[in-house]
Scaffold this motif. Structure first.
Motif, PDB file in Angstrom:
ATOM      1  N   ALA A 181      34.655  33.228  29.982  1.00 50.21           N
ATOM      2  CA  ALA A 181      35.245  33.712  28.734  1.00 50.21           C
ATOM      3  C   ALA A 181      36.671  34.208  28.959  1.00 50.21           C
ATOM      4  CB  ALA A 181      34.381  34.811  28.134  1.00 50.21           C
ATOM      5  N   ALA A 182      36.929  34.828  30.107  1.00 46.73           N
ATOM      6  CA  ALA A 182      38.278  35.315  30.400  1.00 46.73           C
ATOM      7  C   ALA A 182      39.259  34.160  30.544  1.00 46.73           C
ATOM      8  CB  ALA A 182      38.261  36.149  31.683  1.00 46.73           C
ATOM      9  N   GLU A 183      38.837  33.092  31.212  1.00 48.13           N
ATOM     10  CA  GLU A 183      39.716  31.930  31.360  1.00 48.13           C
ATOM     11  C   GLU A 183      40.064  31.334  29.999  1.00 48.13           C
ATOM     12  OE1 GLU A 183      38.169  30.400  35.764  1.00 48.13           O
ATOM     13  OE2 GLU A 183      37.527  29.361  33.944  1.00 48.13           O
TER      14      GLU A 183
ATOM     15  N   ALA B 175      45.694  39.330  35.164  1.00 48.02           N
ATOM     16  CA  ALA B 175      45.387  40.167  36.335  1.00 48.02           C
ATOM     17  C   ALA B 175      43.898  40.092  36.668  1.00 48.02           C
ATOM     18  CB  ALA B 175      45.803  41.612  36.083  1.00 48.02           C
ATOM     19  N   TYR B 176      43.054  40.063  35.634  1.00 46.82           N
ATOM     20  CA  TYR B 176      41.607  39.896  35.834  1.00 46.82           C
ATOM     21  C   TYR B 176      41.321  38.614  36.600  1.00 46.82           C
ATOM     22  CZ  TYR B 176      36.722  38.925  34.585  1.00 46.82           C
ATOM     23  OH  TYR B 176      35.390  38.612  34.629  1.00 46.82           O
ATOM     24  N   LEU B 177      41.937  37.517  36.175  1.00 50.68           N
ATOM     25  CA  LEU B 177      41.716  36.229  36.844  1.00 50.68           C
ATOM     26  C   LEU B 177      42.249  36.245  38.273  1.00 50.68           C
ATOM     27  CD1 LEU B 177      42.564  33.728  33.962  1.00 50.68           C
ATOM     28  CD2 LEU B 177      40.322  34.548  34.710  1.00 50.68           C
ATOM     29  N   MET B 178      43.339  36.954  38.505  1.00 52.10           N
ATOM     30  CA  MET B 178      43.877  37.068  39.866  1.00 52.10           C
ATOM     31  C   MET B 178      42.920  37.842  40.764  1.00 52.10           C
ATOM     32  SD  MET B 178      47.908  37.764  38.983  1.00 52.10           S
ATOM     33  CE  MET B 178      48.373  37.922  40.726  1.00 52.10           C
TER      34      MET B 178
ATOM     35  N   LYS C 267      33.476  43.517  45.887  1.00 52.75           N
ATOM     36  CA  LYS C 267      34.224  44.687  45.417  1.00 52.75           C
ATOM     37  C   LYS C 267      35.290  44.269  44.410  1.00 52.75           C
ATOM     38  CE  LYS C 267      35.118  47.945  48.326  1.00 52.75           C
ATOM     39  NZ  LYS C 267      35.700  48.767  49.422  1.00 52.75           N
ATOM     40  N   ARG C 268      35.996  43.174  44.691  1.00 51.31           N
ATOM     41  CA  ARG C 268      37.006  42.674  43.752  1.00 51.31           C
ATOM     42  C   ARG C 268      36.362  42.234  42.437  1.00 51.31           C
ATOM     43  NH1 ARG C 268      42.008  40.520  46.238  1.00 51.31           N
ATOM     44  NH2 ARG C 268      41.973  38.889  44.643  1.00 51.31           N
ATOM     45  N   THR C 269      35.163  41.667  42.535  1.00 49.98           N
ATOM     46  CA  THR C 269      34.451  41.244  41.330  1.00 49.98           C
ATOM     47  C   THR C 269      34.108  42.441  40.456  1.00 49.98           C
ATOM     48  OG1 THR C 269      33.505  39.343  42.492  1.00 49.98           O
ATOM     49  CG2 THR C 269      32.406  40.041  40.466  1.00 49.98           C
ATOM     50  N   ARG C 270      33.675  43.541  41.075  1.00 50.51           N
ATOM     51  CA  ARG C 270      33.351  44.751  40.314  1.00 50.51           C
ATOM     52  C   ARG C 270      34.608  45.364  39.707  1.00 50.51           C
ATOM     53  NH1 ARG C 270      29.703  45.478  44.667  1.00 50.51           N
ATOM     54  NH2 ARG C 270      31.180  46.833  45.745  1.00 50.51           N
ATOM     55  N   PHE C 271      35.700  45.400  40.464  1.00 51.94           N
ATOM     56  CA  PHE C 271      36.960  45.907  39.929  1.00 51.94           C
ATOM     57  C   PHE C 271      37.412  45.071  38.726  1.00 51.94           C
ATOM     58  CE2 PHE C 271      38.393  47.873  44.213  1.00 51.94           C
ATOM     59  CZ  PHE C 271      37.686  49.029  43.915  1.00 51.94           C
ATOM     60  N   ALA C 272      37.254  43.743  38.838  1.00 47.23           N
ATOM     61  CA  ALA C 272      37.632  42.856  37.749  1.00 47.23           C
ATOM     62  C   ALA C 272      36.776  43.126  36.512  1.00 47.23           C
ATOM     63  CB  ALA C 272      37.491  41.401  38.186  1.00 47.23           C
TER      64      ALA C 272
ATOM     65  N   VAL D 273      35.423  45.959  35.635  1.00 48.26           N
ATOM     66  CA  VAL D 273      35.919  47.200  35.028  1.00 48.26           C
ATOM     67  C   VAL D 273      37.199  46.928  34.237  1.00 48.26           C
ATOM     68  CG1 VAL D 273      36.837  49.499  35.507  1.00 48.26           C
ATOM     69  CG2 VAL D 273      34.845  48.664  36.775  1.00 48.26           C
ATOM     70  N   LEU D 274      38.096  46.119  34.814  1.00 41.69           N
ATOM     71  CA  LEU D 274      39.335  45.772  34.119  1.00 41.69           C
ATOM     72  C   LEU D 274      39.047  44.984  32.844  1.00 41.69           C
ATOM     73  CD1 LEU D 274      42.428  45.733  34.076  1.00 41.69           C
ATOM     74  CD2 LEU D 274      42.339  43.639  35.460  1.00 41.69           C
ATOM     75  N   GLY D 275      38.056  44.093  32.897  1.00 43.21           N
ATOM     76  CA  GLY D 275      37.682  43.324  31.717  1.00 43.21           C
ATOM     77  C   GLY D 275      37.157  44.198  30.600  1.00 43.21           C
ATOM     78  N   ILE D 276      36.492  45.284  30.967  1.00 47.71           N
ATOM     79  CA  ILE D 276      35.976  46.222  29.959  1.00 47.71           C
ATOM     80  C   ILE D 276      37.106  47.062  29.373  1.00 47.71           C
ATOM     81  CG2 ILE D 276      34.460  48.204  29.599  1.00 47.71           C
ATOM     82  CD1 ILE D 276      32.711  47.043  31.906  1.00 47.71           C
ATOM     83  N   ILE D 277      37.915  47.646  30.251  1.00 46.46           N
ATOM     84  CA  ILE D 277      39.001  48.514  29.793  1.00 46.46           C
ATOM     85  C   ILE D 277      40.045  47.731  28.999  1.00 46.46           C
ATOM     86  CG2 ILE D 277      40.892  50.009  30.559  1.00 46.46           C
ATOM     87  CD1 ILE D 277      39.149  50.769  32.958  1.00 46.46           C
TER      88      ILE D 277
END
Length: 241
Positions: free
Chosen positions: A91-93, A136-139, A148-153, A155-159
């Motif tokens: 969905a982000a892409e 930035a999410y896709l990066m 860990k990067r997947t979880r950070f992404a 969180v970014l997708g939610i915020i």
């Protein structure tokens, strides 16, 4: 190994797939016919106003896409189910693609009306910020093996979805160059005549059908890729033993 490979999902061309593809094609063709042939040219803005049907439809589809990113990311962090992570990434892409269309069609429409390609109007700026957030999410998701990067992404997708509310607020409440809503105005009325409203609805449905068709295919592809990588890791572990 052959037995496991046979169990992996393959490219599907089922009856549902064919029906969904056919409906999407028909509605998109109808939308193009309505935009370029059926609907009358708006008197004040001229032919450039026809971009409205693509611009607003892309903006609505973009909103749906980023809402799915937000929702799927919440479920992924809660359930730790890989499928929802694949849905969020897909969905982000697609959301970035439709957001790019919004940022392209907007200046094309604005140039003859405002006299400039771009102005740092709050609505335009917030839309650009939204695009940057999900790029930035896709990066962050570039390395899918890093949990860990997947979880950070996630969180970014939610915020990042909060920016959608700011964009909506700027359109409705702030005094900016960007026009106020015309599809649904205050009081629930519309500023569009019936022919334009019909054309807009068909164009919007076409964009949404295309989005959900691509989302289904992209998420299925991500799932198959994950299962193949899992299978490869299992084979490598067996060979090491």
């Amino acid at each position: 190994m052959q037995q496991v490979a046979k169990e992996l999902p393959t490219a599907h061309k089922t009856g549902w797939y064919t029906l969904q593809a056919a409906i999407t094609y028909i509605v998109m063709t109808a939308a193009l016919w309505c935009v370029f042939i059926y609907v009358p040219t708006e008197k004040a803005q001229g032919i450039v106003q026809r971009i409205f049907y693509f611009h607003v439809s892309s903006a609505i589809t973009m909103t749906v896409a980023f809402f799915i990113v937000c929702l799927a990311s919440i479920i992924y962090l809660w359930k730790q189910t890989q499928w929802w992570d694949h849905v969020a990434l897909s969905a982000a892409e697609l959301g970035v693609v439709f957001c790019t269309l919004v940022l392209i069609t907007g200046p094309i429409w604005a140039r003859p009306i405002w006299g400039v390609w771009w102005t740092w109007d709050p609505t335009l700026t917030l839309t650009l910020v939204l695009w940057l957030i999900y790029v930035a999410y896709l990066m962050l998701r570039a390395d899918a093996s890093d949990a860990k990067r997947t979880r950070f992404a996630a969180v970014l997708g939610i915020i990042g979805f909060a920016d959608i509310f700011l964009i909506r607020w700027s359109v409705v409440k702030w005094r900016t160059l960007h026009p106020k809503p015309v599809v649904v105005q205050e009081g629930g009325t519309t500023g569009l005549p019936p022919s334009m409203m019909l054309t807009f609805c068909i164009a919007m449905i076409a964009c949404l059908l295309l989005f959900f068709f691509l989302l289904r295919e992209r998420a299925s592809l991500a799932q198959r890729r994950h299962e193949l990588e899992t299978l490869r890791d299992e084979i490598e572990n067996e060979l090491v033993r």
